[in-house]
Motif scaffolding. Sequence first.
Motif, PDB file in Angstrom:
ATOM      1  N   MET A   1       0.841  -1.197   0.000  1.00  0.00           N
ATOM      2  CA  MET A   1       0.000   0.000   0.000  1.00  0.00           C
ATOM      3  C   MET A   1       0.875   1.245   0.000  1.00  0.00           C
ATOM      4  O   MET A   1       1.911   1.289   0.671  1.00  0.00           O
ATOM      5  CB  MET A   1      -0.905   0.002   1.244  1.00  0.00           C
ATOM      6  N   ARG A   2       0.471   2.262  -0.752  1.00  0.00           N
ATOM      7  CA  ARG A   2       1.221   3.498  -0.756  1.00  0.00           C
ATOM      8  C   ARG A   2       1.150   4.157   0.605  1.00  0.00           C
ATOM      9  O   ARG A   2       0.096   4.199   1.239  1.00  0.00           O
ATOM     10  CB  ARG A   2       0.674   4.456  -1.820  1.00  0.00           C
ATOM     11  N   SER A   3       2.285   4.698   1.043  1.00  0.00           N
ATOM     12  CA  SER A   3       2.342   5.298   2.372  1.00  0.00           C
ATOM     13  C   SER A   3       1.595   6.619   2.394  1.00  0.00           C
ATOM     14  O   SER A   3       1.392   7.273   1.366  1.00  0.00           O
ATOM     15  CB  SER A   3       3.798   5.522   2.783  1.00  0.00           C
ATOM     16  N   ALA A   4       1.209   7.040   3.613  1.00  0.00           N
ATOM     17  CA  ALA A   4       0.519   8.321   3.777  1.00  0.00           C
ATOM     18  C   ALA A   4       1.437   9.481   3.393  1.00  0.00           C
ATOM     19  O   ALA A   4       0.976  10.503   2.881  1.00  0.00           O
ATOM     20  CB  ALA A   4       0.049   8.467   5.221  1.00  0.00           C
ATOM     21  N   VAL A   5       2.751   9.293   3.636  1.00  0.00           N
ATOM     22  CA  VAL A   5       3.718  10.343   3.289  1.00  0.00           C
ATOM     23  C   VAL A   5       3.745  10.559   1.781  1.00  0.00           C
ATOM     24  O   VAL A   5       3.726  11.701   1.300  1.00  0.00           O
ATOM     25  CB  VAL A   5       5.124   9.975   3.806  1.00  0.00           C
ATOM     26  N   PHE A   6       3.783   9.441   1.030  1.00  0.00           N
ATOM     27  CA  PHE A   6       3.797   9.563  -0.429  1.00  0.00           C
ATOM     28  C   PHE A   6       2.538  10.254  -0.928  1.00  0.00           C
ATOM     29  O   PHE A   6       2.598  11.118  -1.813  1.00  0.00           O
ATOM     30  CB  PHE A   6       3.921   8.190  -1.080  1.00  0.00           C
ATOM     31  N   GLU A   7       1.381   9.881  -0.397  1.00  0.00           N
ATOM     32  CA  GLU A   7       0.133  10.481  -0.842  1.00  0.00           C
ATOM     33  C   GLU A   7       0.115  11.971  -0.551  1.00  0.00           C
ATOM     34  O   GLU A   7      -0.359  12.776  -1.357  1.00  0.00           O
ATOM     35  CB  GLU A   7      -1.060   9.798  -0.161  1.00  0.00           C
ATOM     36  N   THR A   8       0.652  12.359   0.612  1.00  0.00           N
ATOM     37  CA  THR A   8       0.702  13.788   0.953  1.00  0.00           C
ATOM     38  C   THR A   8       1.629  14.542   0.011  1.00  0.00           C
ATOM     39  O   THR A   8       1.289  15.629  -0.479  1.00  0.00           O
ATOM     40  CB  THR A   8       1.186  13.972   2.407  1.00  0.00           C
ATOM     41  N   VAL A   9       2.801  13.953  -0.244  1.00  0.00           N
ATOM     42  CA  VAL A   9       3.756  14.586  -1.164  1.00  0.00           C
ATOM     43  C   VAL A   9       3.154  14.696  -2.560  1.00  0.00           C
ATOM     44  O   VAL A   9       3.288  15.729  -3.240  1.00  0.00           O
ATOM     45  CB  VAL A   9       5.073  13.787  -1.207  1.00  0.00           C
ATOM     46  N   LYS A  10       2.481  13.634  -3.000  1.00  0.00           N
ATOM     47  CA  LYS A  10       1.875  13.632  -4.331  1.00  0.00           C
ATOM     48  C   LYS A  10       0.847  14.744  -4.465  1.00  0.00           C
ATOM     49  O   LYS A  10       0.847  15.492  -5.461  1.00  0.00           O
ATOM     50  CB  LYS A  10       1.220  12.285  -4.608  1.00  0.00           C
ATOM     51  N   VAL A  11      -0.031  14.868  -3.480  1.00  0.00           N
ATOM     52  CA  VAL A  11      -1.068  15.896  -3.534  1.00  0.00           C
ATOM     53  C   VAL A  11      -0.445  17.291  -3.533  1.00  0.00           C
ATOM     54  O   VAL A  11      -0.879  18.179  -4.276  1.00  0.00           O
ATOM     55  CB  VAL A  11      -2.046  15.734  -2.354  1.00  0.00           C
ATOM     56  N   CYS A  12       0.604  17.476  -2.722  1.00  0.00           N
ATOM     57  CA  CYS A  12       1.278  18.781  -2.673  1.00  0.00           C
ATOM     58  C   CYS A  12       1.902  19.128  -4.030  1.00  0.00           C
ATOM     59  O   CYS A  12       1.792  20.263  -4.511  1.00  0.00           O
ATOM     60  CB  CYS A  12       2.345  18.782  -1.584  1.00  0.00           C
ATOM     61  N   ILE A  13       2.557  18.134  -4.642  1.00  0.00           N
ATOM     62  CA  ILE A  13       3.178  18.362  -5.953  1.00  0.00           C
ATOM     63  C   ILE A  13       2.107  18.673  -6.997  1.00  0.00           C
ATOM     64  O   ILE A  13       2.280  19.572  -7.835  1.00  0.00           O
ATOM     65  CB  ILE A  13       4.003  17.132  -6.378  1.00  0.00           C
ATOM     66  N   GLN A  14       1.002  17.946  -6.959  1.00  0.00           N
ATOM     67  CA  GLN A  14      -0.074  18.205  -7.909  1.00  0.00           C
ATOM     68  C   GLN A  14      -0.627  19.616  -7.751  1.00  0.00           C
ATOM     69  O   GLN A  14      -0.859  20.319  -8.751  1.00  0.00           O
ATOM     70  CB  GLN A  14      -1.189  17.171  -7.726  1.00  0.00           C
ATOM     71  N   LEU A  15      -0.836  20.044  -6.514  1.00  0.00           N
ATOM     72  CA  LEU A  15      -1.385  21.378  -6.277  1.00  0.00           C
ATOM     73  C   LEU A  15      -0.404  22.474  -6.692  1.00  0.00           C
ATOM     74  O   LEU A  15      -0.780  23.441  -7.363  1.00  0.00           O
ATOM     75  CB  LEU A  15      -1.765  21.533  -4.800  1.00  0.00           C
ATOM     76  N   ILE A  16       0.864  22.303  -6.292  1.00  0.00           N
ATOM     77  CA  ILE A  16       1.878  23.310  -6.641  1.00  0.00           C
ATOM     78  C   ILE A  16       2.063  23.383  -8.150  1.00  0.00           C
ATOM     79  O   ILE A  16       2.137  24.468  -8.744  1.00  0.00           O
ATOM     80  CB  ILE A  16       3.216  22.984  -5.947  1.00  0.00           C
ATOM     81  N   SER A  17       2.140  22.217  -8.790  1.00  0.00           N
ATOM     82  CA  SER A  17       2.304  22.176 -10.244  1.00  0.00           C
ATOM     83  C   SER A  17       1.105  22.801 -10.946  1.00  0.00           C
ATOM     84  O   SER A  17       1.268  23.538 -11.933  1.00  0.00           O
ATOM     85  CB  SER A  17       2.484  20.728 -10.716  1.00  0.00           C
ATOM     86  N   SER A  18      -0.098  22.532 -10.458  1.00  0.00           N
ATOM     87  CA  SER A  18      -1.295  23.102 -11.080  1.00  0.00           C
ATOM     88  C   SER A  18      -1.296  24.621 -10.969  1.00  0.00           C
ATOM     89  O   SER A  18      -1.609  25.329 -11.936  1.00  0.00           O
ATOM     90  CB  SER A  18      -2.554  22.528 -10.424  1.00  0.00           C
ATOM     91  N   ILE A  19      -0.934  25.125  -9.794  1.00  0.00           N
ATOM     92  CA  ILE A  19      -0.891  26.586  -9.606  1.00  0.00           C
ATOM     93  C   ILE A  19       0.148  27.219 -10.520  1.00  0.00           C
ATOM     94  O   ILE A  19      -0.109  28.230 -11.196  1.00  0.00           O
ATOM     95  CB  ILE A  19      -0.601  26.918  -8.129  1.00  0.00           C
ATOM     96  N   LEU A  20       1.350  26.618 -10.566  1.00  0.00           N
ATOM     97  CA  LEU A  20       2.406  27.144 -11.437  1.00  0.00           C
ATOM     98  C   LEU A  20       1.996  27.078 -12.905  1.00  0.00           C
ATOM     99  O   LEU A  20       2.250  28.013 -13.680  1.00  0.00           O
ATOM    100  CB  LEU A  20       3.699  26.348 -11.228  1.00  0.00           C
ATOM    101  N   ALA A  21       1.367  25.976 -13.294  1.00  0.00           N
ATOM    102  CA  ALA A  21       0.947  25.819 -14.693  1.00  0.00           C
ATOM    103  C   ALA A  21      -0.072  26.889 -15.074  1.00  0.00           C
ATOM    104  O   ALA A  21       0.009  27.480 -16.160  1.00  0.00           O
ATOM    105  CB  ALA A  21       0.365  24.433 -14.909  1.00  0.00           C
ATOM    106  N   ILE A  22      -1.028  27.149 -14.197  1.00  0.00           N
ATOM    107  CA  ILE A  22      -2.042  28.166 -14.485  1.00  0.00           C
ATOM    108  C   ILE A  22      -1.399  29.543 -14.585  1.00  0.00           C
ATOM    109  O   ILE A  22      -1.688  30.325 -15.514  1.00  0.00           O
ATOM    110  CB  ILE A  22      -3.133  28.151 -13.404  1.00  0.00           C
ATOM    111  N   LEU A  23      -0.497  29.862 -13.655  1.00  0.00           N
ATOM    112  CA  LEU A  23       0.155  31.178 -13.650  1.00  0.00           C
ATOM    113  C   LEU A  23       1.065  31.355 -14.867  1.00  0.00           C
ATOM    114  O   LEU A  23       1.013  32.385 -15.549  1.00  0.00           O
ATOM    115  CB  LEU A  23       0.955  31.365 -12.354  1.00  0.00           C
TER     116      LEU A  23
END
Length: 342
Positions: A1-23
């Motif tokens: 099972m994927r660890s909670a740490v990985f899921e948190t990092v993944k979500v953070c990267i997705q959010l940061i990348s989405s914000i940067l991509a939009i800007l």
Amino acid sequence: MRSAVFETVKVCIQLISSILAILLNSFLIYLIITKSPKKMGNYRSLMCLFGGISILFAVLDLVNIYSRGSAFFMMTDLRGSYFSRDFAHLLICALCGCCGSTIYGIAVHFVYRFFALERQGRLRYFKGAYQIIWFSIPIIGGLDWSFICWYFFEMSPQSSKYLEPIIHDNFNISVSEVSYSGAVFWPTEKILLEDFNWKHGFGFINCIVLMQISFFVIIIMGAKSRVKIKELLKQGDSKYSRELQIQLYKALVVQTLIPVLFIFIPFGILFTCPLFMINCEFLSAPLTIIYAIYPALDPLPILLYIDIYRNSAQEMFCSKCKSNRVDVFTVGNESRNSTDSI
């Protein structure tokens, strides 16, 4: 099972990348509209369309991508979500459509660049009513990919039964609590012709064929454009025109390599291996991260390779970066004195 740490990092990267991509893409569209010389003609509209697709890609990209056994799928967790399962499935299909629009958009870019380098008046086919046709190609390609995900890779009892243990083992969640789009080629995990899921197989073939058509256009037009650029360097065109042509071509090549290296090659492997019962589960986690980063990288080639936009950005954000001010003035003068499109 994927660890909670990985899921948190993944979500953070997705959010940061989405914000940067939009800007970044919004900023690039602003520069294209306000700083592009008239010589660029309708190519400005094509670049704006490409930037808009990247923004939509970034907004929709909150999915997990996974492959195991004879299956691959994209899913989103519905726990705590206000979206219904069917609506979330439509969003996943729209995200896949953005991938289809991207590869067709790149192909249209290469056709335009070749016509511009060819100097035989074919850019008239990108004006007026013709422009609507060219713009519709990536849109239709995206709608086709969305339809494939919605119809061929739809959620079904058979697929859910196969994916239930995979989703539970890796995400600790029931398949009833997610929305997904995916394929299960061999539901019985036996490579027998009578067991093959032909609906998923036809959807996969559709994606591959459409992708190959686009890549064929890119390779042919890219090779021909390279030859034309070499000829252009020997001609008596102005230094500005030659340099801008080369900058646009280099930016387009790099902008093509980014989705090819970050999206289509790795995901082609991830989605093809299940067809042959080759387990590539280890690629799922890194590819989910790579998929999230892509839209933020997409506008960088244009911002870095094309002097007009790079110098404008430097002047807007760095008052000390004035080294190329004379070149910008020259570009402005030359663009006003010429009506030829590039």
